[in-house]
Design a protein around this motif. Structure first.
Motif, short mmCIF file in Angstrom:
data_model
loop_
_atom_site.label_atom_id
_atom_site.label_comp_id
_atom_site.label_asym_id
_atom_site.label_seq_id
_atom_site.Cartn_x
_atom_site.Cartn_y
_atom_site.Cartn_z
N ALA A 179 82.89 7.70 125.00
CA ALA A 179 82.57 6.86 126.16
C ALA A 179 82.61 5.38 125.80
O ALA A 179 82.97 4.54 126.64
N LEU A 180 82.25 5.05 124.57
CA LEU A 180 82.27 3.65 124.12
C LEU A 180 83.69 3.16 123.82
O LEU A 180 83.89 1.97 123.53
N GLY A 181 84.66 4.06 123.87
CA GLY A 181 86.04 3.68 123.58
C GLY A 181 86.33 3.52 122.10
O GLY A 181 87.33 2.92 121.72
N ILE A 182 85.45 4.08 121.25
CA ILE A 182 85.63 3.99 119.80
C ILE A 182 86.38 5.21 119.27
O ILE A 182 87.32 5.09 118.48
N ALA A 183 85.97 6.40 119.71
CA ALA A 183 86.56 7.65 119.21
C ALA A 183 87.72 8.07 120.10
O ALA A 183 87.62 8.05 121.33
N ASP A 184 88.81 8.48 119.48
CA ASP A 184 89.96 9.05 120.18
C ASP A 184 89.70 10.54 120.34
O ASP A 184 89.67 11.28 119.35
N LYS A 185 89.49 11.00 121.56
CA LYS A 185 89.12 12.39 121.80
C LYS A 185 90.22 13.37 121.40
O LYS A 185 89.97 14.58 121.30
N GLU A 186 91.43 12.88 121.17
CA GLU A 186 92.52 13.74 120.74
C GLU A 186 92.63 13.83 119.23
O GLU A 186 93.47 14.57 118.71
N ARG A 187 91.79 13.08 118.51
CA ARG A 187 91.85 13.08 117.05
C ARG A 187 90.44 13.18 116.47
O ARG A 187 89.94 12.26 115.85
N LEU A 188 89.80 14.31 116.71
CA LEU A 188 88.43 14.53 116.27
C LEU A 188 88.38 15.54 115.13
O LEU A 188 89.02 16.59 115.16
N VAL A 189 87.58 15.20 114.12
CA VAL A 189 87.38 16.03 112.93
C VAL A 189 85.90 16.36 112.83
O VAL A 189 85.05 15.53 113.16
N ILE A 190 85.58 17.54 112.33
CA ILE A 190 84.18 17.91 112.09
C ILE A 190 84.06 18.51 110.70
O ILE A 190 84.98 19.17 110.22
N GLY A 191 82.94 18.23 110.04
CA GLY A 191 82.74 18.82 108.72
C GLY A 191 81.36 18.51 108.17
O GLY A 191 80.61 17.71 108.71
N GLY A 192 81.05 19.16 107.08
CA GLY A 192 79.77 18.95 106.41
C GLY A 192 79.60 19.94 105.28
O GLY A 192 80.44 20.83 105.06
N TRP A 193 78.51 19.76 104.56
CA TRP A 193 78.21 20.60 103.40
C TRP A 193 76.82 21.19 103.57
O TRP A 193 75.93 20.55 104.13
N SER A 194 76.61 22.42 103.10
CA SER A 194 75.32 23.09 103.17
C SER A 194 74.98 23.37 104.65
O SER A 194 75.81 23.98 105.34
N TYR A 195 73.83 22.92 105.15
CA TYR A 195 73.57 23.14 106.58
C TYR A 195 74.58 22.37 107.43
O TYR A 195 74.83 22.73 108.57
N GLY A 196 75.20 21.33 106.86
CA GLY A 196 76.29 20.67 107.54
C GLY A 196 77.49 21.58 107.71
O GLY A 196 78.20 21.52 108.72
N GLY A 197 77.75 22.44 106.70
CA GLY A 197 78.80 23.44 106.82
C GLY A 197 78.42 24.53 107.81
O GLY A 197 79.26 25.00 108.59
N ILE A 198 77.17 24.94 107.78
CA ILE A 198 76.68 25.94 108.73
C ILE A 198 76.82 25.42 110.16
O ILE A 198 77.28 26.13 111.07
N LEU A 199 76.42 24.15 110.37
CA LEU A 199 76.53 23.57 111.71
C LEU A 199 77.99 23.35 112.11
O LEU A 199 78.31 23.38 113.31
N THR A 200 78.87 23.14 111.15
CA THR A 200 80.29 23.10 111.47
C THR A 200 80.74 24.43 112.06
O THR A 200 81.43 24.48 113.09
N ASP A 201 80.32 25.53 111.43
CA ASP A 201 80.66 26.86 111.94
C ASP A 201 80.08 27.07 113.34
O ASP A 201 80.77 27.57 114.24
N TYR A 202 78.82 26.69 113.53
CA TYR A 202 78.20 26.82 114.85
C TYR A 202 78.97 26.02 115.90
O TYR A 202 79.20 26.48 117.02
N THR A 203 79.33 24.80 115.56
CA THR A 203 79.92 23.90 116.54
C THR A 203 81.33 24.32 116.93
O THR A 203 81.69 24.30 118.13
N ILE A 204 82.16 24.74 115.98
CA ILE A 204 83.52 25.16 116.35
C ILE A 204 83.52 26.50 117.06
O ILE A 204 84.51 26.85 117.72
#
Length: 396
Positions: free
Chosen positions: A244-269
């Protein structure tokens, strides 16, 4: 020599939502006394002052960690320096002096003296190294989650950020869930990635989602026995805000993390298809398989109950695996084969699920490595593989 100080966590059912309180007990034996019940923040480090009339403590608070003083007689807690964007990672006191380690968004940890409410820098071990780097600027961000809860986070911008331009964006998720993304430059462990991605031209979003620390006990316990729900809403709301702020390109989004960040990556995708590529490091999607194979049995028995007595809840918090057919995001799974914190089985199962479903995926297992890698060649390989995986799917 008359008192012993120690940290004590909360009751066992809240074991995962660390909110350590500072206690003292007479060395000769007596009833322990809590010094920080009214603080509603975790104490990260502590030391008796030279006059033994107080304790110096480091307090975790909303993306920062600041030094404070606890008067042993009255229990009064006083912040020792003005509020700022920095982190105190350790402190010690003796001979009438207090010293500490401090880092910030653009400085690695150095030793400082705490004197008269001010910090005086004593070492400059990292200054020459940092002078060779161009770091991405770090900014605070505030936004509302789906249910109206205010969520805080950090944005790391590319070194030559141009206002008004939309950027490929990495949602990089901290582990824990206890813990927080902080105003601290860390180039070790798995906190190196935000500046690495920023250097490659990405905006990096770091969300302090519910379940994490630094915002009080109620904020941390909000995800109790309800994993992969409110945290995911908080993460997606942060991405929505950057779009909404015009910073992120919604067509080029990446997600990732380690440990619970990896677990939340699985949940989110498994919840949302907006991400073009994902990295799940030391994560898991089938929480049933972790019972008895990792180090969290105290948490599981007290928070979720046993799998045979509360099977429906265990299946609910394992939805990335049991509903893997919802996932369409190309995902890189990584971990160490000696990891007993989040065993590599978690990544192996999700990898096999996506492979069976025909979703682009890759599994990389590092021999002899535990939860945080220590072999330099593997640390280097980890960074290079993550970058290469993203480059496959995100043009920039």
């Amino acid at each position: 020599g008359t008192l012993i100080a120690y940290l004590q966590g909360l009751e066992p059912k809240f074991n995962a939502y660390i909110q350590d309180r500072l206690f003292v007990v007479p060395a000769a034996g007596d009833v322990p006394r809590s010094l920080t019940d009214k603080l509603d923040r975790a104490v990260m480090s502590y030391a008796f002052t030279g006059d033994a009339a107080a304790m110096a403590i480091a307090v975790e608070d909303d993306g920062t960690i600041y030094p404070a003083r606890v008067d042993l007689a009255s229990g009064a807690i006083t912040r020792q320096v003005p509020a700022g964007r920095f982190v105190v990672s350790a402190l010690t006191s003796g001979g009438g002096h207090t010293s500490l380690l401090q880092s910030s968004d653009n400085a690695l940890a150095e030793v400082y003296a705490l004197e008269g409410g001010q910090l005086r820098k004593l070492t400059a071990h990292n200054d020459a190294f940092l002078s060779e780097l161009i770091l991405g600027a770090v900014e605070d961000i505030r936004f509302k989650s789906k249910d109206g809860t205010e969520i805080h986070g950090l944005i790391v911008k590319p070194p030559f950020f141009v206002p008004g331009r939309k950027y490929p964006t990495v949602l990089w998720i901290h582990g824990g869930p206890n813990g927080q993304d902080e105003h601290s430059l860390a180039l070790d462990g798995y906190q190196f990635e935000p500046q690495m991605f920023a250097a490659k031209g990405f905006v990096v979003l770091r969300v302090n989602y519910r379940g994490g620390s630094g915002r009080g006990g109620a904020f941390a316990r909000a995800i109790f026995a309800d994993w992969g729900h409110k945290e995911v809403e908080d993460l997606l709301a942060g991405v929505d805000r950057l779009v909404a702020l015009g910073i992120a390109d919604k067509e080029r989004l990446v997600i990732g993390g380690w440990s619970y960040g990896g677990i939340l990556t699985d949940y989110t995708i498994a919840t949302d298809r907006r991400f073009k590529v994902a990295i799940s490091g030391a994560g898991s999607g089938n929480q049933l398989s972790t019972y008895g194979s990792d180090e969290y049995i105290l948490q599981y028995n007290n928070e979720l109950g046993t799998p045979w007595s509360n099977t429906a809840l265990w299946l609910k918090v394992s939805y990335p695996f049991f509903h893997a057919d919802r996932i369409h995001t190309p995902t890189l799974f990584m971990g160490g084969d000696k990891d007993f914190n989040v065993p590599i089985t978690g990544g192996e199962q999700m990898y096999q699920a996506l492979r069976t479903l025909g979703v682009p995926t890759q599994l990389v297992v590092y021999p002899g490595q535990h939860h945080v890698f220590t072999r330099p060649s593997f640390v280097k390989d980890l960074a290079e593989r993550m970058s290469a995986w993203i480059d496959r799917y995100i043009p920039h």
